[in-house]
Design a protein around this motif. Structure first.
Motif, mmCIF file in Angstrom:
data_model
loop_
_atom_site.group_PDB
_atom_site.id
_atom_site.type_symbol
_atom_site.label_atom_id
_atom_site.label_comp_id
_atom_site.label_asym_id
_atom_site.label_seq_id
_atom_site.Cartn_x
_atom_site.Cartn_y
_atom_site.Cartn_z
ATOM 1 N N UNK A 82 53.470 43.817 27.259
ATOM 2 C CA UNK A 82 54.049 43.062 28.377
ATOM 3 C C UNK A 82 53.106 43.141 29.575
ATOM 4 N N UNK A 83 53.059 42.040 30.361
ATOM 5 C CA UNK A 83 52.122 41.978 31.491
ATOM 6 C C UNK A 83 52.774 41.341 32.706
ATOM 7 N N UNK A 84 52.603 42.023 33.841
ATOM 8 C CA UNK A 84 52.939 41.469 35.150
ATOM 9 C C UNK A 84 51.675 41.528 36.002
ATOM 10 N N UNK A 85 51.327 40.419 36.634
ATOM 11 C CA UNK A 85 50.187 40.365 37.538
ATOM 12 C C UNK A 85 50.721 40.277 38.962
ATOM 13 N N UNK A 86 50.475 41.290 39.768
ATOM 14 C CA UNK A 86 50.975 41.345 41.142
ATOM 15 C C UNK A 86 49.804 41.143 42.096
ATOM 16 N N UNK A 87 49.798 40.013 42.769
ATOM 17 C CA UNK A 87 48.645 39.588 43.547
ATOM 18 C C UNK A 87 49.007 39.408 45.016
ATOM 19 N N UNK A 88 48.108 39.743 45.908
ATOM 20 C CA UNK A 88 48.290 39.512 47.326
ATOM 21 C C UNK A 88 47.664 38.202 47.737
ATOM 22 N N UNK A 89 48.149 37.123 47.142
ATOM 23 C CA UNK A 89 47.540 35.815 47.348
ATOM 24 C C UNK A 89 48.510 34.759 46.821
ATOM 25 N N UNK A 90 48.203 33.490 47.096
ATOM 26 C CA UNK A 90 48.959 32.413 46.462
ATOM 27 C C UNK A 90 48.634 32.386 44.982
ATOM 28 N N UNK A 91 49.561 31.912 44.170
ATOM 29 C CA UNK A 91 49.406 31.999 42.721
ATOM 30 C C UNK A 91 48.602 30.858 42.114
ATOM 31 N N UNK A 92 48.591 29.706 42.749
ATOM 32 C CA UNK A 92 47.855 28.581 42.188
ATOM 33 C C UNK A 92 46.356 28.878 42.193
ATOM 34 N N UNK A 93 45.720 28.844 41.019
ATOM 35 C CA UNK A 93 44.283 29.131 40.879
ATOM 36 C C UNK A 93 43.934 30.521 41.408
ATOM 37 N N UNK A 94 44.805 31.485 41.197
ATOM 38 C CA UNK A 94 44.655 32.822 41.765
ATOM 39 C C UNK A 94 44.012 33.794 40.780
ATOM 40 N N UNK A 95 43.713 35.011 41.279
ATOM 41 C CA UNK A 95 43.256 36.075 40.389
ATOM 42 C C UNK A 95 44.341 36.424 39.372
ATOM 43 N N UNK A 96 45.597 36.421 39.795
ATOM 44 C CA UNK A 96 46.706 36.672 38.865
ATOM 45 C C UNK A 96 46.700 35.652 37.734
ATOM 46 N N UNK A 97 46.419 34.401 38.070
ATOM 47 C CA UNK A 97 46.366 33.356 37.042
ATOM 48 C C UNK A 97 45.199 33.578 36.088
ATOM 49 N N UNK A 98 44.072 34.060 36.625
ATOM 50 C CA UNK A 98 42.915 34.345 35.781
ATOM 51 C C UNK A 98 43.216 35.466 34.784
ATOM 52 N N UNK A 99 43.844 36.532 35.250
ATOM 53 C CA UNK A 99 44.203 37.634 34.356
ATOM 54 C C UNK A 99 45.194 37.155 33.299
ATOM 55 N N UNK A 100 46.191 36.389 33.720
ATOM 56 C CA UNK A 100 47.176 35.863 32.774
ATOM 57 C C UNK A 100 46.503 34.996 31.715
ATOM 58 N N UNK A 101 45.546 34.179 32.136
ATOM 59 C CA UNK A 101 44.852 33.298 31.196
ATOM 60 C C UNK A 101 44.032 34.095 30.187
ATOM 61 N N UNK A 102 43.345 35.115 30.666
ATOM 62 C CA UNK A 102 42.512 35.913 29.748
ATOM 63 C C UNK A 102 43.368 36.669 28.741
ATOM 64 N N UNK A 103 44.489 37.207 29.190
ATOM 65 C CA UNK A 103 45.368 37.927 28.266
ATOM 66 C C UNK A 103 45.992 36.958 27.266
ATOM 67 N N UNK A 104 46.405 35.787 27.731
ATOM 68 C CA UNK A 104 46.969 34.789 26.812
ATOM 69 C C UNK A 104 45.929 34.341 25.796
#
Length: 344
Positions: free
Chosen positions: A256-278
């Motif tokens: 299971x994965x949660x990405x907690x980012x101090x930024x907006x989510x669109x095109x974010x670092x959280x989105x990058x991590x989610x994409x790599x794990x997926x």
């Protein structure tokens, strides 16, 4: 190692030690020689090295970055301080089209050793133009090293590592971290870029958190541990280069994965991590990936709206309960009464 110092004190110590070790290092930026010394981080360097190596400058971010690049090409190592991270927009052409590409363009025959401190954070009613996070933009471009240390130990080691580099390094510092203390060695040390920290081991859910969200994730982990739920908190420390392997290995363990980012989510670092794990650990997932970040609107000014705008440990706890399918687990003081989506 019993000595504890704050995040701000660790920066100050690293700057002094780095400047002592290399006479080519100098420090400049708006307000660096002010009596407050950029939250106290430049006061000691000003005292030790004086105006020849620590000096104030006009508000001209693009020109100053160009000057820093020119100095680096002539054997100096500038430390350029942006007390307002947002003003780096004015310096992006120099940073991206010159500093980041110089080594590649000239086949490694010439290098830009440059350290840029960028300070961000909520509070003080900073509002939409003084609270932004450029981490995802900066990490997008090859040639820039982007670090987001979350604690005093890491900021000292990262700063000293940056001062040894022949490449441009951006260190993003969150104002909310400056007073946080932890054990830090007095002697100089360096932390390799591209190596994540497992801030807390766990078996149930992986939480990849950046900067100020790391303390929030650790707080969530502490609370949930009282209910038998073990979070594994991963602090990337650097976004570029990224320690992908540590994240993937953790997800393969927890599922299971949660990405907690101090930024907006669109095109974010959280989105990058989610994409790599997926992409690379999809079949290890037991539940959908969850991302936590800012509301999709500019940062508000009022304290009440700020409290609703920025995610906290409560958002992480609620996401954990959702992906573990335990929504009815009664945990005190984690209810989110108002969800702020903007505009305001």
């Amino acid at each position: 190692m019993n000595r504890q110092i704050s995040y701000a004190q660790a920066i100050s110590e690293a700057l002094v030690q780095g400047m002592e070790a290399d006479p080519n290092v100098f420090l400049f930026g708006l307000g660096v020689d002010d009596c407050k010394g950029i939250f106290g981080t430049t006061i000691e360097a000003t005292k030790r090295f004086g105006a020849s190596r620590v000096f104030d400058v006009p508000a001209s971010e693009g020109a100053l970055t160009g000057i820093a690049i020119g100095a680096a090409l002539n054997g100096k190592h500038p430390i350029l301080v942006h007390a307002r991270h947002d003003f780096m927009f004015l310096a992006l052409d120099q940073m991206i089209n010159n500093a980041a590409k110089w080594k590649y363009t000239y086949a490694g025959k010439s290098n830009v050793g440059l350290t840029i401190r960028a300070i961000i954070g909520k509070g003080w009613g900073q509002g939409p133009t003084h609270s932004q996070n450029l981490q995802a933009i900066l990490a997008h471009f090859p040639g820039l090293i982007v670090a987001v240390p979350s604690n005093a130990f890491d900021i000292k080691g990262t700063t000293l590592q940056a001062l040894d580099q022949k490449n441009p390094v951006v260190i993003i510092e969150h104002r909310s971290l400056y007073d946080l203390k932890m054990p830090v060695p007095q002697e100089p040390y360096r932390l390799a870029f591209g190596k994540a920290r497992i801030s807390r081991p766990g078996r149930d859910v992986t939480v990849v958190a950046t900067s100020v969200m790391v303390p929030e994730a650790l707080r969530a982990a502490y609370i949930l541990s009282e209910f038998g739920i073990q979070l594994e908190v991963i602090d990337p420390v650097t976004l570029q280069p990224l320690d992908e392997l540590t994240i993937l290995n953790s997800v393969k363990k927890t599922g299971r994965l949660i990405c907690a980012d101090g930024d907006w989510l669109n095109c974010s670092f959280a989105s990058e991590v989610a994409a790599r794990v997926a992409d690379k650990a999809f079949h290890d997932l037991k539940a959908p990936i969850k991302r936590i970040g800012w509301a999709e609107c500019p940062a508000p000014v009022s304290k009440t709206l700020e409290d609703a705008f920025y995610p906290t440990h409560k958002h992480i706890i609620n996401a954990v309960l959702e992906i573990l399918d335990k929504p009815k687990l009664s945990i005190p003081d984690v209810e989110i009464k108002d969800t702020f989506v903007g505009p305001y």
